[in-house]
Design a protein around this motif. Structure first.
Motif, PDB file in Angstrom:
ATOM      1  N   GLN A  62      -8.378  17.097 -25.190  1.00 31.79           N
ATOM      2  CA  GLN A  62      -7.184  16.121 -26.002  1.00 31.79           C
ATOM      3  C   GLN A  62      -7.427  15.274 -26.821  1.00 31.79           C
ATOM      4  OE1 GLN A  62      -2.953  17.978 -26.198  1.00 31.79           O
ATOM      5  NE2 GLN A  62      -3.743  18.706 -24.865  1.00 31.79           N
ATOM      6  N   LEU A  63      -7.807  14.460 -25.660  1.00 35.71           N
ATOM      7  CA  LEU A  63      -8.100  12.669 -26.111  1.00 35.71           C
ATOM      8  C   LEU A  63      -9.192  12.619 -27.027  1.00 35.71           C
ATOM      9  CD1 LEU A  63      -7.568  11.600 -22.611  1.00 35.71           C
ATOM     10  CD2 LEU A  63      -6.283  11.294 -24.365  1.00 35.71           C
ATOM     11  N   ALA A 103      -9.036  14.698 -30.719  1.00 34.60           N
ATOM     12  CA  ALA A 103      -8.424  14.929 -31.244  1.00 34.60           C
ATOM     13  C   ALA A 103      -8.616  14.232 -33.038  1.00 34.60           C
ATOM     14  CB  ALA A 103      -7.130  13.806 -31.677  1.00 34.60           C
ATOM     15  N   PRO A 104      -9.887  13.139 -32.583  1.00 33.03           N
ATOM     16  CA  PRO A 104     -10.606  12.531 -34.426  1.00 33.03           C
ATOM     17  C   PRO A 104     -10.695  13.356 -35.219  1.00 33.03           C
ATOM     18  CG  PRO A 104     -11.051  10.583 -32.407  1.00 33.03           C
ATOM     19  CD  PRO A 104     -10.152  12.568 -31.749  1.00 33.03           C
ATOM     20  N   VAL A 138      -9.692  16.770 -34.918  1.00 30.97           N
ATOM     21  CA  VAL A 138      -9.403  17.273 -35.682  1.00 30.97           C
ATOM     22  C   VAL A 138      -8.547  16.681 -37.010  1.00 30.97           C
ATOM     23  CG1 VAL A 138      -6.767  18.424 -35.270  1.00 30.97           C
ATOM     24  CG2 VAL A 138      -8.677  18.711 -33.787  1.00 30.97           C
ATOM     25  N   SER A 139      -8.360  15.519 -37.455  1.00 29.60           N
ATOM     26  CA  SER A 139      -7.412  14.435 -38.193  1.00 29.60           C
ATOM     27  C   SER A 139      -8.254  14.184 -39.399  1.00 29.60           C
ATOM     28  CB  SER A 139      -7.598  13.183 -37.456  1.00 29.60           C
ATOM     29  OG  SER A 139      -8.696  12.729 -37.590  1.00 29.60           O
ATOM     30  N   TYR A 172      -6.637  23.359 -40.345  1.00 32.38           N
ATOM     31  CA  TYR A 172      -7.406  23.713 -39.006  1.00 32.38           C
ATOM     32  C   TYR A 172      -7.771  25.062 -38.294  1.00 32.38           C
ATOM     33  CZ  TYR A 172      -4.340  19.015 -39.821  1.00 32.38           C
ATOM     34  OH  TYR A 172      -4.120  18.111 -39.988  1.00 32.38           O
ATOM     35  N   ILE A 230      -5.015  20.834 -29.480  1.00 29.55           N
ATOM     36  CA  ILE A 230      -4.672  20.042 -30.975  1.00 29.55           C
ATOM     37  C   ILE A 230      -4.055  20.811 -32.168  1.00 29.55           C
ATOM     38  CG2 ILE A 230      -5.459  17.648 -32.249  1.00 29.55           C
ATOM     39  CD1 ILE A 230      -4.167  17.075 -29.650  1.00 29.55           C
ATOM     40  N   GLN A 274      -1.672  23.235 -32.467  1.00 33.05           N
ATOM     41  CA  GLN A 274      -0.062  22.528 -32.769  1.00 33.05           C
ATOM     42  C   GLN A 274      -0.068  21.835 -34.098  1.00 33.05           C
ATOM     43  OE1 GLN A 274       0.278  18.959 -29.248  1.00 33.05           O
ATOM     44  NE2 GLN A 274       0.222  21.024 -28.274  1.00 33.05           N
ATOM     45  N   SER A 275      -1.528  21.065 -34.601  1.00 32.23           N
ATOM     46  CA  SER A 275      -1.506  20.316 -36.551  1.00 32.23           C
ATOM     47  C   SER A 275      -0.969  21.447 -37.390  1.00 32.23           C
ATOM     48  CB  SER A 275      -3.103  19.844 -36.095  1.00 32.23           C
ATOM     49  OG  SER A 275      -2.896  18.681 -35.441  1.00 32.23           O
ATOM     50  N   MET A 277      -0.556  13.816 -38.827  1.00 32.03           N
ATOM     51  CA  MET A 277      -1.132  14.472 -37.833  1.00 32.03           C
ATOM     52  C   MET A 277      -2.175  14.766 -37.747  1.00 32.03           C
ATOM     53  SD  MET A 277       2.239  16.359 -36.198  1.00 32.03           S
ATOM     54  CE  MET A 277       1.928  15.841 -33.842  1.00 32.03           C
TER      55      MET A 277
END
Length: 168
Positions: free
Chosen positions: A10-11, A14-15, A17-18, A23, A76, A79-80, A168
Motif C-alpha cells: 500500500q505504501l 498509492a501514488p 492509484v492517485s 479505480y 488502495i 478503498q478509493s 483520495m
C-alpha cells in the motif's frame, strides 16, 4: 506474512492509484493476484504425495506471500473506489454489513470445511476446501466487476493544497 503483504504494498501503490480517473480496472487486475493462489493451493494439496512435504510447504508459503501481496496491492484501489461510489451517509452501514456477512460466511465456511475434512480422505479433502474457497473468491470478483464506477476529474495535489481539498 499476510499482514506484511497487506500493508507494505500500500505504501508503494498509492501514488499510482492517485493518478487514475477510474479505480475499478486497476482493482480487478490487482485483486486477481489475491485470488489465483488459493486455487493453486488446491493443486499443491493434490500434489503432496508427488512433491513431498518440504517442497509442498515451500510452494504453500510462496503462494501465501503472493496472496498477501495481492491483497495489499488491491487495498488502495478498492478503498478509493468504495469512497468514491458509496454515499457518505451509507458508508458505516456498508462496512458494518460487509463485516457481518464476511464473519457469518467465514463461520459457515469453517463448518463446511470441518465436514469435508472429517469425511473425505487426504489429500482430496484439503484440495476440495481450497478449490471451493478459490471458486468463491472468483465469484466475488465477478460481482465486483459489476460495480458501476464513473470516471472522475483528477485534482492536482501540491504541498500547499489544504488537506480538505485533497482527493483520495
Amino acid at each position: 506474512l499476510h499482514d506484511i503483504g497487506w500493508q507494505v504494498p500500500q505504501l508503494f501503490i498509492a501514488p499510482f492509484v492517485s493518478r487514475r480517473t477510474r479505480y475499478k480496472p486497476m482493482l480487478l487486475w490487482m485483486t486477481l493476484h489475491e485470488r489465483w493462489p488459493i486455487l493453486m493451493l488446491a493443486l499443491v494439496a493434490l500434489a503432496i504425495p508427488v512433491l513431498g512435504p518440504s517442497i509442498a510447504l515451500a510452494i504453500t508459503v510462496l503462494l501465501l506471500v503472493i496472496y498477501g501481496l495481492g491483497g495489499g496491492l488491491s487495498a488502495i484501489p478498492w478503498q478509493s473506489m468504495i469512497g468514491k461510489i458509496m454515499p457518505p451517509n451509507r458508508m458505516g452501514t456498508f462496512f458494518g454489513v460487509q463485516s457481518a456477512l464476511a464473519n457469518l460466511l467465514g463461520a459457515a465456511g469453517a463448518v463446511v470445511a470441518g465436514f469435508l475434512l472429517e469425511r473425505i480422505d487426504s489429500p482430496l479433502d484439503f484440495a476440495l476446501c481450497f478449490g471451493i474457497a478459490g471458486l468463491a473468491l472468483f465469484l466475488s470478483m465477478g460481482t465486483l466487476s459489476l460495480t458501476r464506477e464513473p470516471a472522475h476529474e483528477l485534482v492536482a495535489v501540491t504541498a500547499d493544497t489544504p488537506r480538505t481539498r485533497q482527493r483520495m
